[in-house]
Every structure is written in C-alpha cells, then in structure tokens.
Design a protein around this motif. Structure first.
Motif, PDB file in Angstrom:
ATOM      1  N   ASP A 389       0.474  25.533  17.022  1.00  0.00           N
ATOM      2  CA  ASP A 389       0.200  26.775  17.753  1.00  0.00           C
ATOM      3  C   ASP A 389       1.356  27.771  17.629  1.00  0.00           C
ATOM      4  O   ASP A 389       1.739  28.440  18.587  1.00  0.00           O
ATOM      5  CB  ASP A 389      -0.090  26.479  19.226  1.00  0.00           C
ATOM      6  CG  ASP A 389      -0.823  27.631  19.901  1.00  0.00           C
ATOM      7  OD1 ASP A 389      -1.311  28.522  19.178  1.00  0.00           O
ATOM      8  OD2 ASP A 389      -0.877  27.659  21.140  1.00  0.00           O
ATOM      9  N   GLY A 411      -1.035  23.712  12.454  1.00  0.00           N
ATOM     10  CA  GLY A 411      -2.125  24.395  13.140  1.00  0.00           C
ATOM     11  C   GLY A 411      -2.054  24.169  14.636  1.00  0.00           C
ATOM     12  O   GLY A 411      -1.415  23.235  15.097  1.00  0.00           O
ATOM     13  N   PRO A 412      -2.733  25.024  15.390  1.00  0.00           N
ATOM     14  CA  PRO A 412      -3.408  26.232  14.919  1.00  0.00           C
ATOM     15  C   PRO A 412      -2.440  27.413  14.810  1.00  0.00           C
ATOM     16  O   PRO A 412      -2.303  28.200  15.747  1.00  0.00           O
ATOM     17  CB  PRO A 412      -4.455  26.488  15.984  1.00  0.00           C
ATOM     18  CG  PRO A 412      -3.828  25.920  17.236  1.00  0.00           C
ATOM     19  CD  PRO A 412      -2.961  24.774  16.808  1.00  0.00           C
ATOM     20  N   THR A 413      -1.726  27.507  13.709  1.00  0.00           N
ATOM     21  CA  THR A 413      -0.808  28.626  13.492  1.00  0.00           C
ATOM     22  C   THR A 413      -1.597  29.920  13.321  1.00  0.00           C
ATOM     23  O   THR A 413      -2.645  29.934  12.679  1.00  0.00           O
ATOM     24  CB  THR A 413       0.046  28.363  12.244  1.00  0.00           C
ATOM     25  OG1 THR A 413       0.855  27.215  12.482  1.00  0.00           O
ATOM     26  CG2 THR A 413       0.947  29.552  11.923  1.00  0.00           C
ATOM     27  N   THR A 414      -1.066  31.003  13.894  1.00  0.00           N
ATOM     28  CA  THR A 414      -1.692  32.315  13.758  1.00  0.00           C
ATOM     29  C   THR A 414      -0.693  33.263  13.135  1.00  0.00           C
ATOM     30  O   THR A 414       0.441  33.388  13.613  1.00  0.00           O
ATOM     31  CB  THR A 414      -2.143  32.858  15.122  1.00  0.00           C
ATOM     32  OG1 THR A 414      -3.066  31.943  15.707  1.00  0.00           O
ATOM     33  CG2 THR A 414      -2.815  34.216  14.965  1.00  0.00           C
ATOM     34  N   THR A 436      -3.599  21.952   8.467  1.00  0.00           N
ATOM     35  CA  THR A 436      -3.630  23.080   9.408  1.00  0.00           C
ATOM     36  C   THR A 436      -4.573  22.813  10.566  1.00  0.00           C
ATOM     37  O   THR A 436      -4.766  23.689  11.400  1.00  0.00           O
ATOM     38  CB  THR A 436      -4.069  24.357   8.684  1.00  0.00           C
ATOM     39  OG1 THR A 436      -5.353  24.152   8.094  1.00  0.00           O
ATOM     40  CG2 THR A 436      -3.067  24.737   7.611  1.00  0.00           C
ATOM     41  N   ALA A 437      -5.203  21.630  10.627  1.00  0.00           N
ATOM     42  CA  ALA A 437      -6.074  21.273  11.753  1.00  0.00           C
ATOM     43  C   ALA A 437      -6.326  19.782  11.753  1.00  0.00           C
ATOM     44  O   ALA A 437      -6.318  19.115  10.719  1.00  0.00           O
ATOM     45  CB  ALA A 437      -7.410  22.033  11.670  1.00  0.00           C
ATOM     46  N   PRO A 446      -8.067  25.560  13.929  1.00  0.00           N
ATOM     47  CA  PRO A 446      -7.495  25.741  12.592  1.00  0.00           C
ATOM     48  C   PRO A 446      -6.496  26.885  12.555  1.00  0.00           C
ATOM     49  O   PRO A 446      -6.323  27.627  13.512  1.00  0.00           O
ATOM     50  CB  PRO A 446      -8.731  26.068  11.749  1.00  0.00           C
ATOM     51  CG  PRO A 446      -9.613  26.829  12.703  1.00  0.00           C
ATOM     52  CD  PRO A 446      -9.413  26.168  14.035  1.00  0.00           C
ATOM     53  N   MET A 447      -5.840  27.033  11.380  1.00  0.00           N
ATOM     54  CA  MET A 447      -4.958  28.177  11.154  1.00  0.00           C
ATOM     55  C   MET A 447      -5.784  29.441  10.996  1.00  0.00           C
ATOM     56  O   MET A 447      -6.867  29.430  10.406  1.00  0.00           O
ATOM     57  CB  MET A 447      -4.111  27.937   9.911  1.00  0.00           C
ATOM     58  CG  MET A 447      -3.218  29.113   9.525  1.00  0.00           C
ATOM     59  SD  MET A 447      -2.291  28.832   7.983  1.00  0.00           S
ATOM     60  CE  MET A 447      -1.014  27.728   8.598  1.00  0.00           C
ATOM     61  N   THR A 448      -5.239  30.562  11.514  1.00  0.00           N
ATOM     62  CA  THR A 448      -5.903  31.858  11.389  1.00  0.00           C
ATOM     63  C   THR A 448      -4.913  32.865  10.827  1.00  0.00           C
ATOM     64  O   THR A 448      -3.781  32.974  11.303  1.00  0.00           O
ATOM     65  CB  THR A 448      -6.411  32.358  12.755  1.00  0.00           C
ATOM     66  OG1 THR A 448      -7.317  31.386  13.296  1.00  0.00           O
ATOM     67  CG2 THR A 448      -7.134  33.692  12.612  1.00  0.00           C
ATOM     68  N   LEU A 473      -9.724  26.781   7.846  1.00  0.00           N
ATOM     69  CA  LEU A 473      -8.830  27.935   7.702  1.00  0.00           C
ATOM     70  C   LEU A 473      -9.627  29.236   7.817  1.00  0.00           C
ATOM     71  O   LEU A 473     -10.681  29.394   7.187  1.00  0.00           O
ATOM     72  CB  LEU A 473      -8.139  27.861   6.341  1.00  0.00           C
ATOM     73  CG  LEU A 473      -7.224  29.024   5.946  1.00  0.00           C
ATOM     74  CD1 LEU A 473      -6.010  29.058   6.849  1.00  0.00           C
ATOM     75  CD2 LEU A 473      -6.797  28.876   4.488  1.00  0.00           C
TER      76      LEU A 473
END
Length: 553
Positions: A389, A411-414, A436-437, A446-448, A473
């Motif tokens: 996150d 993940g969940p990297t934004t 990423t998840a 997931p990553m966004t 993703l």
C-alpha cells in the motif's frame, strides 16, 4: 584608570572681597575725578572762557565724567560676570571629572569583585566535579546515582555560568559511564547497576526535550560501542544544529532496548546508529520528524530484532540512511510503516541484505515529492521485502538492481501524477517471486498506475523458476509499465492475469526475449509471445486468451 590633566587655577575675580575692593576704589577714584577733572577739561575745551562761564558748565562736565565712570563700571561688571561664569564652568568641570573618576573607580572595583566571585564560583564548581567523579567509582549504587544527579546539576550550573564547554565535559563523563564495560566475568548488567544507568539516561532525556531549562539539544551525546542491555528511553528528544546522538557500533541485547519516539532532528542535527547490532531486541523511533537533519542506520545489523520507524516524517533536506543494513533471523524486521517522504526528503537504502527469514516492510508509506532508494537490495530465500500500500505521488521509488530469491510484495502500490517506481535490472532467480497482489495474503488489492505514473521494469531478468506476478494490475489515464529488455529463462514466468488498461494506459516490452521454458503467462495458463510495444484495444482493454499475440499453446 585614565587620569585627567589638572585644570589651571585662576584668581577668584568674582569673589565678594574683590567686588568690595573694586567698589571702594571706584568711590575714591570717582570722587577724585569729579573734584579734579571737570575744571581742567573745561579749561582745555574752552581756553578763552571766564571763571563764571566755566562755573556754569561745570555740572555738565561732571556729568560727562560720571558717564565715563559709568562706562568703566559697566565694562568692569561684565568682565567680572564673565569671569565668575568661567569659574563656575571650571568648577562644574572639576566636579564632573571627579564624578567620572569615581564612577570609573567603582566600575573597576565591581569588575574586580565580579571576577573574584567568578573565580571563586568556578573553583567551587570544579571541586564539585571532582567530588562527583569520585562518587562514580563508589561501591554503593546509591552513591553512584547521587554522582549522576550531581553531574547533571553541575552541568546546569555551568550552563548558567555561560560555560558550554564545561557542560559538554559533564555530559562526556555521564556518557563515558554508560559506555563503560562490565567487570570481567560479568556478562549482563546487574539490576542495581541497571538502576544507575537508567538514571543517567533519564538525566540526558530530560535535557534533550524541547523547552528544557538547561538544554542539551545542541550537545554531543556519545554512546558509541556501548553494550546496551538496559533501557535507553529518549522519547521526545530534539537534536538541533551541531547536536548529535551517536550509538554507532552499539550492541542492543538482553533486557535492553532503545526508544526515541517523537524524535525531532532539525537544521543539521544528527542521530546515528551506524554499525549498531540489534540482537532480538527493539529500536523504536515512532512518530519522529527529520527537518534538514540526518538519521543514519547505515550498516546496522538486525539479528532477530526489530527496528521500527513508524510514522516517521522526512521533510526537505532530511535524510534517513539505512544503506548496507543487514536483516536476518526469524522475526527480524526493518519496519518503515507509515513513513512520509515529502518533497526534498530522502530515504537511502542501497545495498540492504535481507536473509534467513528476515523482512523489510514499508506498509502504507507515502512518497510525495521525495525519493525512496533501495537499490542493490538482496532478498534471499525465505526472506521478504513487503512494500504494501505504498503511494507514490510526484516522487520516486527506486529498487534498481534488486536481486530476489525470496518474496517481494509491491501491492497495492499506487503511482499517481509524475510518480515513478523503478525496478530496472531486477533479477528474480531460484524460485524468487515479485508480485503486485495476493502475495502470502498480505493484501488483496492490485497495483494501480494513474496519470503519468510509471512502473519501470527495464532489463528485467527472470530465471530458475522465478516469477513476476502483475495480477490485476490497473493502468489508467496514460500510466505505463515498461518491460523493455525483458529476459525470461529456465521456467521463469511473468503473470498478468486480469491486468487492465484504460484511457491510454500502456504496457511496453520492446526487445523482450524468452525460451520455451520461460513464457509470459496470462489467464488460464495462456502463453504470450514477446513482441514490440503493446497498445490497448479500446478504452478498457483487459489481458485475455486471444489478445496481444496470444498463443493458446
């Protein structure tokens, strides 16, 4: 003392005796002149006149003489007045000079008295210092505690005395006591000695807090190479300018821990744990703030212990250095949760090694205009790097040249705005995984990637059953994932299950290569052949079985 030149004494023309003398002289001279002068004057002025004619003019001649005498009197009076005024001025001058001399003598006397008092006070303070130092070597713990109190009070008195150098001497003695090794044959600090050392730490802590009456915020606190098997609690400490707290190469073990919660580092201040060892214990710096200062843990060894930097805020000019840190052993963790790296702030962590079930975590970190550097990091088998996150907003997160044999969670990297996350030249080998998840159920989202955000995986190398999972993703509004130069070998895998692109999102893998045992896997095990840059189909493209050169295999 300066001496003034003596004033030249003048005759007292304005004295009463002189005035009376002049009055008598005037009467005598005036009478003689009135008696003798008018007749000769008339004879001189009227040579042919008779006695009777001159008699008529005698009164007028007498008046002329009187007028002359009056003028003389006026001149003499003015002269006497001026003389008297001058004498008064000279007298005032003499009085002023005398008063100035008296004041100067008094100032010199007071200065000498103050100097003597200062000498006496310093002699007394030095005597107290010798007594306190002697008490530190006493056998009885109560006497050693008294010595610690005495040294702290002595430092306060030196501070009031305007002698910061002597304050530092007292601090050095207290810190030297805390650094002193245990007697031969004793491996842990006895309880009574722990009480003495905890008292010493308390004296330091009280004077490191902002607003302390006698502040040590700009002093040097040196605990280098100390064996800290007792609590070191410095909560709320403020380190300013040239101030520093050094625990370089200290060993934190046994019943010891270090707590610097609420720490503030300002304007060049420095807190250092370079090369320190945390052995199954805790170092906590929760809720700290770095403003143009430095917190360095370069080369720190976390052996089954925890270093927690929760809610640390790093502002412009601030630096957190954790490069060359080594985290290993079950439950070993370098925890960077909830750190905020603001514009101009930086976290430098190149060369970090995570091994033997160790972990580095950075859940809910925010990079807002700052920079996070974890380049050249190595995550070994059964070890973890979890950046869960993380939000990158107009900042940069760099994990280039990362070597993964364990697990890396992203993940969940934004990634928003012009934010960038770079894992260029990453190597995933020996069953290592980057996802990423859904990694070990740490998170479900997931990553966004939004706006102009970029997730860079250039020159990625996947080998020996390594796996890059980009499941779910989401790439929106011009965001992009760069897989340029991707290389997959020996059953390496890239999974993009359920990845979606919308509004100009893009995945690029120009120049990618693989072997038969190293495919890119989509939903349901479908293979995809590496190809030039991919563009979305429609506004909301989703990776599926028949898109982007899919080979049903």
């Amino acid at each position: 003392m300066t001496t003034s030149a003596p004033l030249r004494r003048r005759r007292p023309w304005g004295s009463p005796l002189v005035i009376v003398g002049f009055a008598v002289l005037y009467i005598v001279v005036g009478g003689l002149l009135l008696w003798r002068v008018p007749e000769p004057l008339l004879q001189n002025w009227l040579p042919g006149s008779t006695v009777e004619e001159r008699g008529k003019l005698l009164g007028t001649a007498a008046q002329i003489v009187l007028f002359g005498l009056g003028g003389v009197i006026a001149i003499v009076g003015v002269s006497l007045s001026l003389s008297r005024h001058r004498q008064e001025l000279e007298a005032n001058e003499r009085d002023d000079q005398r008063h100035a001399d008296d004041r100067e003598k008094e100032a010199i006397r007071r200065s000498e008295v103050q100097l003597q008092r200062r000498v006496d006070a310093e002699r007394e303070l030095r005597t107290r210092f010798v007594t306190a130092v002697d008490l530190l070597s006493a056998q009885e713990p109560i006497k050693r505690i008294a010595a610690i109190y005495a040294l702290a009070a002595l430092a306060d008195d030196w501070d009031a005395h305007g002698r910061p150098d002597e304050v530092q001497v007292c601090i050095d003695v207290i810190c030297g006591y805390l650094r002193s090794p245990l007697p031969e044959g004793i491996t842990t600090t006895p309880p009574l000695e722990t009480a003495v050392k905890v008292t010493a730490v308390g004296m330091i802590a009280a004077r490191l807090r902002d607003g302390a009456n006698h502040s040590w915020c700009e002093k040097e606190i040196n605990l280098e190479r100390a064996t800290l098997d007792f609590p070191v609690v410095l909560d709320g400490a403020t380190i300013n300018r040239l101030g520093s707290v050094s625990l370089d190469e200290a060993v934190i073990s046994g019943n010891g821990y270090v707590r610097l919660d609420g720490l503030t580092i300002n304007d060049g201040g420095r807190v250092s744990l370079k090369g320190a060892t945390v052995r199954e214990r805790l170092v906590s710096l929760t809720g700290g703030t770095i403003n143009a200062g430095v917190l360095t843990m370069a080369g720190i060894v976390v052996d089954g212990g925890t270093v927690g930097l929760h809610k640390l805020t790093i502002n412009s000019g601030g630096l957190l250095a954790v490069h060359l840190a080594e985290i290993f052993g079950r439950d070993a963790n370098l925890d960077l949760a909830l750190i905020a790296i603001n514009e101009g702030g930086r976290v430098s962590g190149s060369g970090v090694i995570v091994r033997d079930k160790g972990a580095i975590t950075a859940s809910m970190m925010t990079v807002d205009g700052g920079r996070l550097e974890l380049d050249d990091m190595r995550v070994d088998v059964e070890s973890t790097a979890a950046l869960v996150d993380v939000r990158v907003q107009a900042g940069e997160m760099s994990m280039e040249d990362l070597t993964v044999r364990g697990a890396v969670a992203l993940g969940p990297t934004t990634i928003n705005g012009a934010g960038t996350v770079s894992l260029d030249r990453m190597k995933i080998v020996e069953t290592g995984g980057v996802a990423t998840a859904d990694v070990r159920k740490w998170f479900a989202q997931p990553m966004t990637i939004n706006g102009e955000g970029t997730f860079s995986l250039k020159e990625l190398w996947i080998d020996d059953d390594g796996k890059l999972a980009l499941k779910g993703l989401k790439i929106n509004d011009g965001g992009q994932v760069l897989l340029t130069g991707l290389a997959i070998f020996n059953k390496g895998t890239v999974a993009l299950d359920g990845a979606t692109l919308s509004m100009g999102g893009q995945v690029e893998w120009a120049g990618a290569s693989s072997t038969d045992d190293g495919p890119v896997v989509l939903d349901n095990g479908v293979h995809i052949t590496p190809m030039p840059a991919v563009s979305p189909v429609g506004d909301n493209a989703e990776f599926g079985p028949n898109d982007y050169g899919v080979d049903p295999g």
